[in-house]
Design an enzyme around this catalytic site. Structure first.
Site, PDB file in Angstrom:
ATOM      1  N   GLU A 144      98.101 111.036  30.068  1.00 23.23           N
ATOM      2  CA  GLU A 144      98.119 110.138  31.236  1.00 23.23           C
ATOM      3  C   GLU A 144      98.182 108.673  30.805  1.00 23.23           C
ATOM      4  N   ASP A 191      88.029 123.112  29.091  1.00 18.61           N
ATOM      5  CA  ASP A 191      88.144 122.995  27.637  1.00 18.61           C
ATOM      6  C   ASP A 191      86.813 123.261  26.945  1.00 18.61           C
ATOM      7  N   GLY A 193      83.257 122.814  31.576  1.00 18.51           N
ATOM      8  CA  GLY A 193      84.621 122.548  32.038  1.00 18.51           C
ATOM      9  C   GLY A 193      85.579 123.543  31.393  1.00 18.51           C
ATOM     10  N   LYS A 215      90.622 105.821  30.356  1.00 17.37           N
ATOM     11  CA  LYS A 215      90.900 106.596  29.134  1.00 17.37           C
ATOM     12  C   LYS A 215      91.523 105.716  28.042  1.00 17.37           C
ATOM     13  N   ARG A 245      91.104 126.745  34.786  1.00 20.06           N
ATOM     14  CA  ARG A 245      91.466 125.426  35.288  1.00 20.06           C
ATOM     15  C   ARG A 245      90.829 125.200  36.658  1.00 20.06           C
ATOM     16  N   ALA A 271      84.275 114.400  31.598  1.00 19.48           N
ATOM     17  CA  ALA A 271      85.005 113.327  32.282  1.00 19.48           C
ATOM     18  C   ALA A 271      85.096 113.626  33.766  1.00 19.48           C
ATOM     19  N   GLN A 272      85.340 112.590  34.535  1.00 26.56           N
ATOM     20  CA  GLN A 272      85.877 112.784  35.889  1.00 26.56           C
ATOM     21  C   GLN A 272      87.365 112.951  35.612  1.00 26.56           C
ATOM     22  N   SER A 273      87.831 114.191  35.624  1.00 24.57           N
ATOM     23  CA  SER A 273      89.137 114.488  35.032  1.00 24.57           C
ATOM     24  C   SER A 273      90.278 114.563  36.048  1.00 24.57           C
ATOM     25  N   TYR A 319      91.875 106.468  36.395  1.00 24.04           N
ATOM     26  CA  TYR A 319      91.552 107.475  35.362  1.00 24.04           C
ATOM     27  C   TYR A 319      92.174 107.077  34.026  1.00 24.04           C
ATOM     28  N   LEU A 347      84.069 115.933  25.767  1.00 22.16           N
ATOM     29  CA  LEU A 347      85.049 116.479  26.717  1.00 22.16           C
ATOM     30  C   LEU A 347      84.683 116.175  28.158  1.00 22.16           C
ATOM     31  N   THR A 397      94.306 111.333  26.462  1.00 27.36           N
ATOM     32  CA  THR A 397      95.216 112.052  27.375  1.00 27.36           C
ATOM     33  C   THR A 397      96.616 111.455  27.441  1.00 27.36           C
ATOM     34  N   GLY A 426      80.518 118.283  28.643  1.00 28.82           N
ATOM     35  CA  GLY A 426      81.493 118.945  29.527  1.00 28.82           C
ATOM     36  C   GLY A 426      81.699 120.396  29.137  1.00 28.82           C
TER      37      GLY A 426
HETATM   38  P1  NAP Z   1      87.107 119.665  33.483  1.00 29.46           P
HETATM   39  O1  NAP Z   1      87.350 121.139  33.606  1.00 29.46           O
HETATM   40  O2  NAP Z   1      87.162 118.827  34.695  1.00 29.46           O
HETATM   41  O3  NAP Z   1      85.681 119.501  32.786  1.00 29.46           O
HETATM   42  C1  NAP Z   1      85.028 118.263  32.730  1.00 29.46           C
HETATM   43  C2  NAP Z   1      83.554 118.509  32.512  1.00 29.46           C
HETATM   44  O4  NAP Z   1      82.894 117.225  32.428  1.00 29.46           O
HETATM   45  C3  NAP Z   1      82.851 119.283  33.632  1.00 29.46           C
HETATM   46  O5  NAP Z   1      82.100 120.327  33.079  1.00 29.46           O
HETATM   47  C4  NAP Z   1      81.946 118.241  34.269  1.00 29.46           C
HETATM   48  O6  NAP Z   1      80.712 118.749  34.716  1.00 29.46           O
HETATM   49  C5  NAP Z   1      81.660 117.324  33.105  1.00 29.46           C
HETATM   50  N1  NAP Z   1      81.212 116.003  33.535  1.00 29.46           N
HETATM   51  C6  NAP Z   1      81.800 115.193  34.443  1.00 29.46           C
HETATM   52  N2  NAP Z   1      81.109 114.047  34.573  1.00 29.46           N
HETATM   53  C7  NAP Z   1      80.051 114.148  33.731  1.00 29.46           C
HETATM   54  C8  NAP Z   1      78.975 113.300  33.417  1.00 29.46           C
HETATM   55  N3  NAP Z   1      78.838 112.099  34.017  1.00 29.46           N
HETATM   56  N4  NAP Z   1      78.063 113.703  32.500  1.00 29.46           N
HETATM   57  C9  NAP Z   1      78.184 114.912  31.912  1.00 29.46           C
HETATM   58  N5  NAP Z   1      79.179 115.770  32.180  1.00 29.46           N
HETATM   59  C10 NAP Z   1      80.111 115.396  33.075  1.00 29.46           C
HETATM   60  O7  NAP Z   1      88.120 119.019  32.439  1.00 29.46           O
HETATM   61  P2  NAP Z   1      88.985 119.716  31.282  1.00 29.46           P
HETATM   62  O8  NAP Z   1      90.311 120.070  31.834  1.00 29.46           O
HETATM   63  O9  NAP Z   1      88.174 120.720  30.582  1.00 29.46           O
HETATM   64  O10 NAP Z   1      89.247 118.463  30.329  1.00 29.46           O
HETATM   65  C11 NAP Z   1      88.337 118.141  29.281  1.00 29.46           C
HETATM   66  C12 NAP Z   1      88.564 116.700  28.854  1.00 29.46           C
HETATM   67  O11 NAP Z   1      89.888 116.537  28.390  1.00 29.46           O
HETATM   68  C13 NAP Z   1      88.367 115.676  29.945  1.00 29.46           C
HETATM   69  O12 NAP Z   1      87.819 114.510  29.337  1.00 29.46           O
HETATM   70  C14 NAP Z   1      89.778 115.384  30.436  1.00 29.46           C
HETATM   71  O13 NAP Z   1      89.847 114.076  30.978  1.00 29.46           O
HETATM   72  C15 NAP Z   1      90.543 115.514  29.132  1.00 29.46           C
HETATM   73  N6  NAP Z   1      91.918 115.942  29.225  1.00 29.46           N
HETATM   74  C16 NAP Z   1      92.237 117.074  29.897  1.00 29.46           C
HETATM   75  C17 NAP Z   1      93.542 117.514  29.898  1.00 29.46           C
HETATM   76  C18 NAP Z   1      93.957 118.770  30.624  1.00 29.46           C
HETATM   77  O14 NAP Z   1      95.152 118.964  30.851  1.00 29.46           O
HETATM   78  N7  NAP Z   1      93.030 119.663  30.929  1.00 29.46           N
HETATM   79  C19 NAP Z   1      94.536 116.783  29.214  1.00 29.46           C
HETATM   80  C20 NAP Z   1      94.155 115.638  28.524  1.00 29.46           C
HETATM   81  C21 NAP Z   1      92.843 115.220  28.522  1.00 29.46           C
HETATM   82  P3  NAP Z   1      80.498 119.354  36.185  1.00 29.46           P
HETATM   83  O15 NAP Z   1      80.805 120.817  36.001  1.00 29.46           O
HETATM   84  O16 NAP Z   1      79.071 119.051  36.434  1.00 29.46           O
HETATM   85  O17 NAP Z   1      81.442 118.649  37.104  1.00 29.46           O
HETATM   86  N1  GDD Z   2      96.327 118.004  41.868  1.00 26.15           N
HETATM   87  C1  GDD Z   2      97.462 118.070  42.574  1.00 26.15           C
HETATM   88  N2  GDD Z   2      97.431 118.625  43.803  1.00 26.15           N
HETATM   89  N3  GDD Z   2      98.590 117.585  42.019  1.00 26.15           N
HETATM   90  C2  GDD Z   2      99.731 117.687  42.743  1.00 26.15           C
HETATM   91  C3  GDD Z   2      99.763 118.265  44.009  1.00 26.15           C
HETATM   92  C4  GDD Z   2      98.551 118.741  44.578  1.00 26.15           C
HETATM   93  O1  GDD Z   2      98.506 119.247  45.701  1.00 26.15           O
HETATM   94  N4  GDD Z   2     101.049 118.232  44.446  1.00 26.15           N
HETATM   95  C5  GDD Z   2     101.772 117.661  43.501  1.00 26.15           C
HETATM   96  N5  GDD Z   2     100.979 117.317  42.460  1.00 26.15           N
HETATM   97  C6  GDD Z   2     101.435 116.606  41.255  1.00 26.15           C
HETATM   98  C7  GDD Z   2     100.601 115.379  40.900  1.00 26.15           C
HETATM   99  O2  GDD Z   2     100.981 114.273  41.718  1.00 26.15           O
HETATM  100  C8  GDD Z   2     100.971 115.223  39.429  1.00 26.15           C
HETATM  101  O3  GDD Z   2     102.185 114.550  39.303  1.00 26.15           O
HETATM  102  C9  GDD Z   2     101.157 116.663  38.965  1.00 26.15           C
HETATM  103  O4  GDD Z   2     101.269 117.456  40.137  1.00 26.15           O
HETATM  104  C10 GDD Z   2     100.031 117.203  38.112  1.00 26.15           C
HETATM  105  O5  GDD Z   2      98.813 116.958  38.795  1.00 26.15           O
HETATM  106  P1  GDD Z   2      97.422 117.567  38.245  1.00 26.15           P
HETATM  107  O6  GDD Z   2      97.541 119.028  38.080  1.00 26.15           O
HETATM  108  O7  GDD Z   2      96.353 117.035  39.135  1.00 26.15           O
HETATM  109  O8  GDD Z   2      97.319 116.993  36.777  1.00 26.15           O
HETATM  110  P2  GDD Z   2      97.569 115.510  36.187  1.00 26.15           P
HETATM  111  O9  GDD Z   2      98.826 115.577  35.385  1.00 26.15           O
HETATM  112  O10 GDD Z   2      97.493 114.478  37.234  1.00 26.15           O
HETATM  113  O11 GDD Z   2      96.307 115.336  35.243  1.00 26.15           O
HETATM  114  C11 GDD Z   2      95.896 116.398  34.355  1.00 26.15           C
HETATM  115  O12 GDD Z   2      96.519 116.236  33.103  1.00 26.15           O
HETATM  116  C12 GDD Z   2      96.171 115.038  32.403  1.00 26.15           C
HETATM  117  C13 GDD Z   2      96.957 115.043  31.090  1.00 26.15           C
HETATM  118  O13 GDD Z   2      98.251 114.595  31.307  1.00 26.15           O
HETATM  119  C14 GDD Z   2      94.364 116.316  34.259  1.00 26.15           C
HETATM  120  O14 GDD Z   2      93.904 117.445  33.540  1.00 26.15           O
HETATM  121  C15 GDD Z   2      93.920 115.064  33.518  1.00 26.15           C
HETATM  122  O15 GDD Z   2      92.500 115.131  33.281  1.00 26.15           O
HETATM  123  C16 GDD Z   2      94.660 115.016  32.174  1.00 26.15           C
HETATM  124  O16 GDD Z   2      94.301 113.860  31.469  1.00 26.15           O
END
Ligand code: NAP
Ligand code: GDD
Length: 326
Positions: free
Chosen positions: A129, A13, A11, A155, A186, A84-86, A151, A82, A127, A8
């Site tokens: 989540e 991170d 992505g 996880k 992001r 994921a289908q995130s 999701y 890192l 996460t 990833g």
């Molecule tokens: P992101 O921007 O969505 O990046 C995810 C990356 O994973 C993308 O580059 C994607 O590639 C790649 N990927 C998806 N499916 C794959 C597969 N089957 N094989 C190889 N690569 C694949 O996510 P992020 O925000 O950086 O988060 C990084 C990790 O932390 C994820 O595991 C997420 O679930 C976890 N996490 C995130 C947060 C947050 O707030 N950001 C919080 C807690 C945990 P493509 O570019 O090809 O789609």
């Molecule tokens: N995406 C999105 N789009 N979320 C919305 C919207 C919208 O139009 N309107 C309201 N929300 C609300 C969602 O329902 C959720 O409660 C909150 O905003 C945050 O949504 P996201 O930004 O999609 O993030 P997330 O909290 O569901 O998930 C992210 O954080 C997780 C860690 O707690 C992702 O990065 C996950 O991969 C990560 O694990």
């Protein structure tokens, strides 16, 4: 020189972690999967592509042979999973592929390491989540998981697997239970970036409305750039363990809209409509992390809080969107 694999890498991170490790002198091996839109593929790491210590390898987390080959070829010192289908919302419409990537994909990594390179230190992107609809706050490493989406269920499986492989096989495997962290990199489908991008476009007259879902959900938002350092710190400890990374503060989506309004100099709420298509079948109402263990044991602490983050993201989007104005 140490070698680290990052799945990833393109992505949010992955790109910050790659920068961080390259600056530390690591050789970084990034896993990227093929897409049909080649030109958009490496946006977040474009600026790193000329670095001679960065190697990119094609592969997919769901294709165990590509993961085994990666571990066989590099026998890395550290492996950061890192990929994921995130997107939580998308996991309701694509639960099977989400499970294959986020659960079985992690099994593929752990099996490759166990069989080929058991000294490799492994980081799993767990996460907040996983706490789901357990609103007992603040949430820490010992808070009960109550996942509320495909999701999060995947996880939790992966998280438990890391604990099991640590106990059963003595792997140095850690999970970071990270609360939401954001940045200008992001993905545009996540709520913070959706809001900051829309605010910039409305400011420039390129857009006139913003459609959102649940505005009352509460999130503990930090800055992604700071969180990747915490991931690295976990793998530098004497013993593997799991850690929460969070700011220890929570805000609603409405609060975030207010912060962006302040940065943009107009009331963004006037342009917001709530639509059912942006609602989820089940929601995670409240996330608020307790990062005490990370502070005491790793010396890690979040510095940037949500209000400052909103300003950083809005200003970055304004610069990007200005390029669309003639
Ligand atoms: P992101 O921007 O969505 O990046 C995810 C990356 O994973 C993308 O580059 C994607 O590639 C790649 N990927 C998806 N499916 C794959 C597969 N089957 N094989 C190889 N690569 C694949 O996510 P992020 O925000 O950086 O988060 C990084 C990790 O932390 C994820 O595991 C997420 O679930 C976890 N996490 C995130 C947060 C947050 O707030 N950001 C919080 C807690 C945990 P493509 O570019 O090809 O789609
Ligand atoms: N995406 C999105 N789009 N979320 C919305 C919207 C919208 O139009 N309107 C309201 N929300 C609300 C969602 O329902 C959720 O409660 C909150 O905003 C945050 O949504 P996201 O930004 O999609 O993030 P997330 O909290 O569901 O998930 C992210 O954080 C997780 C860690 O707690 C992702 O990065 C996950 O991969 C990560 O694990």
């Amino acid at each position: 020189m140490s070698t680290a694999v990052i799945t990833g890498i393109n992505g949010q991170d992955g790109s910050y972690l790659a920068e961080f490790l390259l600056e530390k002198g690591y050789t970084v091996v990034g896993l990227v999967r093929r897409t049909s839109s080649e030109d958009q593929k490496l946006t977040n790491i474009e600026h790193l592509l000329k670095n001679q210590n960065l190697v990119l390898e094609d592969g997919d987390l769901t294709d165990s042979s590509s993961i085994w080959r990666l571990v066989q070829d590099y026998k890395p010192d550290e492996f950061y999973n890192l990929a994921a289908q995130s997107h939580v919302g998308v996991s309701f419409t694509s639960p099977e592929s989400t499970t294959e990537i986020n659960a079985t994909g992690v099994l593929n990594c752990l099996e490759a390491i166990r069989n080929i390179s058991p000294k490799t230190r492994f980081y799993q992107a767990s996460t907040s989540e996983m706490f789901g609809d357990n609103t007992q706050v603040p949430q820490s490493e010992i808070t009960r998981f109550s996942p509320n989406s495909p999701y999060a269920c995947a996880k939790v499986y992966a998280h438990n697997l890391v604990v099991n492989y640590r106990k059963a096989y003595g792997l140095f495997a850690c999970s970071g239970i990270l609360f939401n962290h954001e940045s200008p990199r992001r993905g545009e489908q996540f709520v913070t970036r959706k809001i900051t991008k829309a605010a910039a476009r409305i400011k420039l007259g390129l857009q006139s409305s913003l459609y959102l879902g649940n505005l009352d959900a509460q999130r503990d938002w930090g800055y992604a750039k700071e969180y990747v350092e915490g991931m690295w710190m976990m793998l530098q400890q004497d013993k593997p363990d799991d850690y929460v990374l969070a700011t220890g503060e929570t805000q609603t989506i409405r609060d975030f809209i207010d912060y962006v309004s302040e940065a943009a100099g107009f009331n963004l709420m006037e342009y917001v409509s709530v639509t059912s298509t942006n609602m989820r079948p089940s929601e995670v109402p409240l996330l608020l992390g307790d990062p005490t263990k990370a502070k005491n044991q790793l010396g890690w602490e979040a510095k940037t809080k949500a209000k400052e983050l909103a300003k950083i993201m809005y200003e970055s989007d304004l610069v990007k969107e200005e390029k669309h104005v003639k």
